[in-house]
Every structure is written in structure tokens, then in C-alpha cells.
Write an enzyme that holds these catalytic residues in place. Structure first.
Site, short mmCIF file in Angstrom:
data_model
loop_
_atom_site.label_atom_id
_atom_site.label_comp_id
_atom_site.label_asym_id
_atom_site.label_seq_id
_atom_site.Cartn_x
_atom_site.Cartn_y
_atom_site.Cartn_z
N TYR A 70 0.86 -1.19 0.00
CA TYR A 70 0.00 0.00 0.00
C TYR A 70 0.89 1.23 0.00
O TYR A 70 1.72 1.41 0.90
CB TYR A 70 -0.87 -0.05 1.26
CG TYR A 70 -1.78 1.12 1.52
CD1 TYR A 70 -2.72 1.53 0.58
CD2 TYR A 70 -1.74 1.78 2.75
CE1 TYR A 70 -3.59 2.57 0.85
CE2 TYR A 70 -2.61 2.82 3.03
CZ TYR A 70 -3.53 3.22 2.08
OH TYR A 70 -4.38 4.24 2.36
N TYR A 224 -9.74 -3.77 9.19
CA TYR A 224 -8.42 -3.24 9.53
C TYR A 224 -8.52 -1.99 10.39
O TYR A 224 -7.89 -1.88 11.45
CB TYR A 224 -7.63 -2.93 8.26
CG TYR A 224 -6.24 -2.41 8.55
CD1 TYR A 224 -5.18 -3.29 8.72
CD2 TYR A 224 -5.99 -1.05 8.68
CE1 TYR A 224 -3.91 -2.82 9.01
CE2 TYR A 224 -4.73 -0.57 8.98
CZ TYR A 224 -3.69 -1.46 9.14
OH TYR A 224 -2.44 -1.00 9.45
N HIS A 225 -9.31 -1.04 9.95
CA HIS A 225 -9.37 0.24 10.64
C HIS A 225 -10.05 0.12 12.00
O HIS A 225 -9.84 0.96 12.87
CB HIS A 225 -10.07 1.26 9.76
CG HIS A 225 -9.43 1.39 8.40
ND1 HIS A 225 -9.88 0.65 7.32
CD2 HIS A 225 -8.38 2.11 7.97
CE1 HIS A 225 -9.11 0.94 6.27
NE2 HIS A 225 -8.20 1.81 6.63
N LYS A 579 -8.92 18.32 16.39
CA LYS A 579 -8.56 17.60 15.17
C LYS A 579 -8.69 18.57 14.01
O LYS A 579 -9.79 18.92 13.59
CB LYS A 579 -9.49 16.41 14.95
CG LYS A 579 -9.25 15.24 15.88
CD LYS A 579 -7.97 14.50 15.57
CE LYS A 579 -8.01 13.83 14.22
NZ LYS A 579 -6.75 13.06 13.95
N ASP A 583 -7.92 14.68 8.41
CA ASP A 583 -7.64 13.37 8.99
C ASP A 583 -8.76 12.97 9.94
O ASP A 583 -9.02 13.66 10.93
CB ASP A 583 -6.30 13.42 9.74
CG ASP A 583 -6.07 12.17 10.59
OD1 ASP A 583 -6.51 11.09 10.15
OD2 ASP A 583 -5.47 12.29 11.66
N HIS A 585 -8.89 9.90 11.55
CA HIS A 585 -8.49 8.91 12.55
C HIS A 585 -8.52 9.57 13.93
O HIS A 585 -7.70 10.42 14.23
CB HIS A 585 -7.07 8.40 12.27
CG HIS A 585 -6.95 7.63 11.00
ND1 HIS A 585 -6.78 8.23 9.77
CD2 HIS A 585 -6.97 6.29 10.75
CE1 HIS A 585 -6.69 7.31 8.83
NE2 HIS A 585 -6.80 6.12 9.40
#
Length: 713
Positions: A70, A224-225, A579, A583, A585
Site C-alpha cells: 500500500y 483493519y481500521h 482535530k 484526517d 483517525h
């Protein structure tokens, strides 16, 4: 004959009666010994239902997994050169990382993405960028995976048109688009539109690809996340399978035959450091998907086969003593292989703080090549199959995940569960609990909370000139807009907007717009006009972190310090956890907000995707004492200095600004010179960070009692 009781008596004598059972975060009691009595379920044979032992009879003995690294950064030209070097060195497939401006549907010239362009992925604004990205890479011969969810319609449209203009028929395009929006609403947050129209987009992509792209995987359902956000392996497994169920239901409801599209669905799992748990998780996932698809009415066995890509954990990577990350990635790669993945990305040793360099990327790629070529591991199909422990663990995961899946279904499906918010809250509770265990040293991380180095060696990392990349993208955007037939482009965009109101396939309409050189932002806006743009307010969990620290003297020192500051201020000390940039996350920000709240701070969590101006305005409105700016996508050198400048202009230079997250050490001096008063990278102990915050607020906070700090070597 020696019995299990005999062994237990002997073991108890050796360890003086100590209980050797290990209780995992998943709630599984792992015994120190497993026998045939613990694994009564016959796992069957590889290539046969329910595919516990693999989806192909020969698995890697016939052909090894695909090495699919990736990558994407900066410009399309830079990423293309990187891909071509890697392909020449043994990589077998491409996996494209896009920058956050692209993920969120903004062109590079949009004012909200000043700090995001070219960071954490490649900037793609139009078909012209996509053509450059794959220049010299024949799309009729190369499998391409694209991690895209929010702006999935324009990105897939650009890919299709880039193929056309390469001379490749759409039917020959091979690869995968992630297209997993439910996971975005739970953990990753790179969404654009509200849930309902987002699910319609997925159905339209299913319809288009099933008719026109028989070799292309129309979705990669991602756990995954979730694990990266703090989910346990049971939560990752259950919610990923439940997401897959929801997508299949939407596809069927839109009129598609389940067996016409289900065989092109794929999955994506994280592989962390609990080695045997990860092996068992992939085996359990195949069992669960076969069960689910059978119940949903699939007849074709291919529709019931769970095929998956895996990626080694990013969260397990550490800034401290970073060459340990090579070891971690190798262990995780072996777990993915032994679990039966179809393709794999191995993270680079420096990805805890930056995008990988060519040096670190080569080590990551060669980790897979060495496993494939030197170890003999690929010679036997499912070599751990039949292990008493593995079979028992597989069944435990199946049973525990099924309990969660049944709850999801009883409450109306995953879309409703996501809207209700309980899966996200469950994951955030697990994340807070994990952070507390690490901070206390209950979960050992070598080089972080045990066996720490006295001094850290400098690690050269990749630095992207965000300003230069953005300027280049803006120049190309201007050329693209100047050279197109604007009337045809506007007509195609208007047709897309009408299609969003109802009728017409959104991907087909976007392909028409892409041919006329509509940009990513314009295509996104054409749908946003109808759908709106979605936003959420973080609500970090409470009580989890504090409960884990009950009776801990170091934690109590901080709680007492917060109380002392509150007495002096006649109110609790106020902290804004911010934040900025695109992004989404939010694991780190939410863990900090949760832990600081438990310690007694008055914490405000900002909405996601703020500009420095919006963060400044919120800080002034809440009259905070400090701002903690959370950074992951390398926008810190642009966004945080701008925030500090705005605070000074507003007459509030007294508000302390600290930064946390993925920040390379070589950027520390730059940030300090800009006015940042504390920097906290990956692996930071949250209790120690809170003590540091009290010192910044003027409290005479003594050094914390001896504890983890004494573990340094």
C-alpha cells in the site's frame, strides 16, 4: 497413562501454584495446555466448505499470496516512480493510498485542505492525475487495489477512464475498490455523505461493476481500521462480517442477484501482535462468512468464500527503538500467511512517524519475499490446521463474534447499529482499556514501557513539501479546466446531480463527467448538492481509563494535581482536544479526551475536520487553558503554527498549545520555535502527559513516583 490432571499437578508444582491461564481482551481464557478434548470440531479440508482451512485446495503450495504494498504520496508522478521501482523489485500488485483531500472529496485548491494535499497519500484531482499515476503500468495486466470510500465515485470513474485512454476495455480492469462506508462511520471517518445516500452509492457500484467489470472486486469490507482504532479481534471480526451482511442486503434490495455480485466481494483485516489469535481470526472469518451467505440465500459456493487482503498493524509500530518494528512486522506477516490471506501489505519500520522511505519500504517488501522464497512455509497448506489450540481458538472466536452479529441483526442490521452508535462506543472502550494497560505496563511493548533505550538514535524519514505539492496540483487543475469543453463538462455534472435525485447509476454518470474532465471536487459537489455533507461530534467514553488505574499511586498524583489546579482557578482546568485538517483517525484524540476527563480535566472534543480558524474560535468560546492538537497525517507543520498565530492575533497567547500523534522527531524543533509547548509522539504514557500538562498550567507538579520510567536501560 499420563492424564491432563497429572500435567496440571506437575505444572502447578513448577510454578508454585500460580494460575497460568491468560485472559485476553476478547474475553477468552487461554489455557496453558490444549489437548484433543479442546478441539472437537473437524475443520475440514482446504478449498471445501466452510473454508476454515483456506479458500483454495492448494493455497500457497499452488501459488503464494500476492505481495501488494500500500503506497502513495505527494504527486502522481512521484507515486508512479515509486510503484515502478517496487514492481521491478518483486512486488506483484498495486495498492494506492490517496491523500486526505482526495478522500474527503475536495480538489487540491479548496481552502479547507491547505495542510492535507500530498500528505499521507497521493493527490488525485482529475483523470489527468490518474493517467500519470499509472503511466507505463498496463492496467490490463496489473491488479490495482484502491483504498477509497468517501470519494469512491469520482476515483473509480477516473480509474475506468484512465483505462479507456490506455486502450484497456473496462471489462479487463482487475483489482479492488474499498468502498466500505459503514466502517468509515464507525472508526475512520473519511466519509462525505450521510449514511443512506452512501449506501446507495455502494449499490450503484455493485450494479455497474457486476455488468461491466467482471474481474473487479466492487468492495473490500474492512476490519483493519477497526482494530487500528482499538477494537479487539472479536469486535473486528463481528462488525466486519456484519458490515458485509448489510452490503449484500442492500445489493439484493437494489435488484441484484446475490450470486451475480457476491463472488466479487473481498475483505481486509488487520494483523496485530497476538499471533495465534490472528491466525484463528482469519479462519473464523471464513467460517462466519460461509454461514452468513448461506443464510442470505447464496447458492454459488464462490459467493460464500471469504477472500481477504491483510495488512500488518500500524498501531503496533512504535516511534521508540524503531528497528523493533521490523521484528513486529515479520511476526504479523507470518500470522497473516498462516491464517490464509490472499494478499498482504507489510508496514515499514518508520511508519509510526512518517511515510516510508525507499529504504524502509524495501525491508517491508522483502519481508514477504523472504517468507515466500526462503522459509519453506508455502510448501504445506494450512500447516497449523489440526492444532488443538488453533482449532479451539477458532471456535471461540466464531462463537463470540456470532453473539455480536446476532445482536446487530436483532436491532435491524449494521446500518442501524452504526446510527445508534454502540459499535463505535464498544471499540472506544476497548481502546481506552488497551491504552491503560500499556501505560501501566500490564501489556508489554518492548522499547516503550519495558527495556527502554536511554537515548534514541535519529531515524531519517520521508518529508513531503506540502506547499510545493499543492502549488503543482493547483497549476494542473487550472490547465485541466482551461483545456476542457466547459459546456459539455457542466452538462455532465448537471446530469449527475439529477441522477442523485433518483434514477440513473451514479458511477455511470460520473464516468461520463470524468471523460469531460470534471474534477474530483466537482463530481463530489454535484452529489453533495442533493445528499448534503455529513458531520459528527466525537463523544469519548468515560470511566474506562480511570477504572483501570484504581489504586495506582502515579495516577492518583495526577488526579490530586488536577484538583489543586481546580482550587486555584476556582474551576476545573479546561482542555480542548482538537482535530484539524481532513484526517478522520480519532483513536488517539478520543483516548486522550477519555483519559483526561477521568483525571478531572474539563475536556472539550472538537468536531472533526476543523480549520485552524474554527479551532481558535472554539477555544475562545470555551475559554480553554490549553489545546491539544492531534496530528496523524503530517499536516502539523502547516496547521498548528497557523493556530498559534491566530491565538496570538486574538490576544490569547496564554492558551498553551501542545501536539500529539504521528510527528517525526526532526519536526520537533520547528514546532517548538512556532510556539508548541509540548510534543507527545506514539508510545507516550498518558498519565505522564497529563502530569506535563499540569506543569504547563503552572502547577508545581513533582516527578511521578517511580514506575515505568525505571524500566529504561
Amino acid at each position: 497413562m499420563t492424564t491432563r490432571d497429572d500435567w496440571q499437578a506437575a505444572a502447578a508444582k513448577e510454578v508454585k501454584g500460580k494460575d497460568l491461564t491468560w485472559n485476553t481482551p476478547e474475553g477468552i481464557a487461554v489455557k496453558p495446555l490444549y489437548t484433543a478434548d479442546d478441539a472437537p470440531v473437524d475443520p475440514g479440508l482446504p478449498g471445501f466448505a466452510p473454508f476454515t482451512r483456506g479458500v483454495r485446495a492448494s493455497m500457497y503450495a499452488g501459488r503464494p499470496w500476492t505481495i501488494r504494498q500500500y503506497a502513495g504520496f505527494s504527486t502522481a508522478e512521484e507515486s508512479n516512480a515509486f510503484y515502478r521501482r517496487n514492481l521491478a523489485a518483486g512486488q506483484k500488485g498495486l495498492s494506492v493510498a490517496f491523500d486526505l483531500a482526495t478522500h474527503r472529496g475536495y480538489d487540491s485548491d479548496h481552502p479547507r485542505v491547505v495542510g492535507d494535499v500530498g500528505k499521507a497519500g497521493v493527490a488525485i484531482d482529475s483523470v489527468e492525475d490518474m493517467k500519470i499515476l499509472f503511466d507505463g503500468i498496463p492496467l490490463d495486466q496489473m491488479s490495482v487495489s484502491m483504498t477509497m470510500n468517501g470519494a469512491v465515485i469520482p476515483i473509480l470513474a477516473f480509474f475506468i477512464v484512465a483505462g479507456e485512454e490506455q486502450g484497456v476495455p473496462t471489462a479487463q480492469l482487475d483489482g479492488t475498490i474499498q468502498n466500505d462506508i459503514l466502517k468509515e462511520f464507525m472508526v475512520r471517518n473519511t466519509y462525505i455523505y450521510p449514511p443512506e445516500p452512501s449506501m446507495r452509492i455502494i449499490s450503484d457500484i455493485f450494479g455497474y461493476t457486476s455488468r461491466n467489470m467482471p474481474k473487479f472486486n466492487s468492495i473490500s469490507i474492512s476490519g483493519y481500521h477497526m482494530q487500528e482504532a482499538g477494537a479487539t479481534q472479536v469486535q473486528e471480526l463481528a462488525f466486519t462480517i456484519a458490515d458485509g451482511m448489510e452490503y449484500v442486503k442492500y445489493g439484493v434490495a437494489s435488484g441484484l442477484d446475490i450470486d451475480k455480485f457476491a463472488g466479487r466481494l473481498s475483505f481486509f483485516f488487520a494483523i496485530g501482535m497476538n499471533f495465534f489469535m490472528e491466525v484463528a481470526k482469519l479462519r473464523a472469518a471464513r467460517v462466519l462468512w460461509h454461514r452468513v451467505m448461506t443464510r442470505l440465500g447464496a447458492q454459488d459456493e464462490r459467493s460464500k468464500m471469504l477472500r481477504t487482503h491483510c495488512q500488518t498493524s500500524g498501531v503496533s509500530l512504535q516511534e521508540q527503538d524503531p528497528y523493533n518494528n521490523v521484528i513486529r512486522t515479520t511476526i504479523e506477516a507470518m500470522a497473516a500467511m498462516l491464517g490464509g490471506t490472499q494478499s498482504l501489505h507489510t508496514n515499514a519500520l518508520d511508519e509510526a512517524i512518517a511515510l516510508p522511505t525507499d529504504f524502509s519500504a524495501r525491508i517491508a517488501r522483502n519481508t514477504q519475499i523472504v517468507i515466500q522464497e526462503e522459509t519453506g512455509m508455502t510448501k504445506v497448506v494450512d500447516p497449523l490446521g489440526g492444532s488443538y489450540y488453533i482449532e479451539s481458538l477458532t471456535q471461540e472466536l466464531v462463537d463470540k463474534a456470532w453473539e455480536i452479529i446476532e445482536r446487530v441483526e436483532s436491532e435491524g442490521g449494521m446500518a442501524k447499529a452504526v446510527a445508534a452508535g454502540w459499535p463505535k462506543a464498544m471499540i472506544e472502550e476497548a481502546a481506552a482499556g488497551r491504552q491503560a494497560r500499556v501505560d501501566k505496563g500490564d501489556d508489554v511493548i518492548v522499547g516503550v514501557n519495558k527495556y527502554r533505550l536511554g537515548t534514541e538514535d535519529h531515524l531519517d524519514t520521508l518529508d513531503i513539501d506540502n506547499v510545493a505539492v499543492r502549488e503543482g496540483q493547483i497549476a494542473r487543475l487550472k490547465r485541466t479546466r482551461a483545456n476542457r469543453d466547459d459546456a459539455k463538462c457542466r452538462a455532465a455534472l448537471a446530469a449527475l446531480t439529477e441522477g442523485a435525485k433518483g434514477g440513473g447509476n451514479l458511477l455511470a454518470l460520473a464516468v461520463d463527467a470524468a471523460r469531460e474532465r470534471a474534477t474530483l471536487g466537482e463530481i463530489s459537489d454535484a452529489m453533495e448538492t442533493v445528499f448534503g455533507r455529513y458531520g459528527t461530534q466525537p463523544t469519548p467514553v468515560k470511566g474506562i481509563y480511570g477504572a483501570a488505574y484504581a489504586g495506582d499511586s502515579r495516577y492518583q498524583q495526577v488526579v490530586d494535581g488536577v484538583a489543586a489546579v481546580a482550587r486555584r482557578l476556582h474551576r476545573d482546568p479546561r482542555v480542548l482536544v482538537a482535530k484539524m485538517g481532513q484526517d478522520g483517525h480519532d483513536r488517539g484524540a478520543n483516548v486522550i479526551a477519555s483519559a483526561f476527563t477521568d483525571m478531572g480535566f474539563d475536556v472539550t472534543s472538537s468536531p472533526l475536520f476543523q480549520t485552524p480558524q474554527e479551532t481558535r474560535d472554539l477555544a475562545l468560546a470555551k475559554d480553554v487553558d490549553a489545546i491539544g492538537a492531534s496530528s496523524l497525517a503530517a499536516g502539523h507543520k502547516t496547521l498548528i503554527p497557523e493556530l498559534i498565530r491566530l491565538l496570538r492575533e486574538s490576544g490569547r497567547p496564554d492558551i498553551k498549545v501542545v501536539a500529539g500523534g504521528v510527528i517525526p522527531p526532526q519536526d520537533y524543533d520547528f514546532l517548538r520555535e512556532a510556539g508548541v509547548q509540548g510534543i507527545y509522539g506514539p508510545g507516550t504514557n498518558v498519565v505522564e502527559a497529563a502530569a506535563d500538562m499540569l506543569r504547563l498550567l503552572g502547577h508545581n507538579m513533582p516527578p511521578l513516583d517511580s514506575g515505568l520510567a525505571d524500566a529504561a536501560e
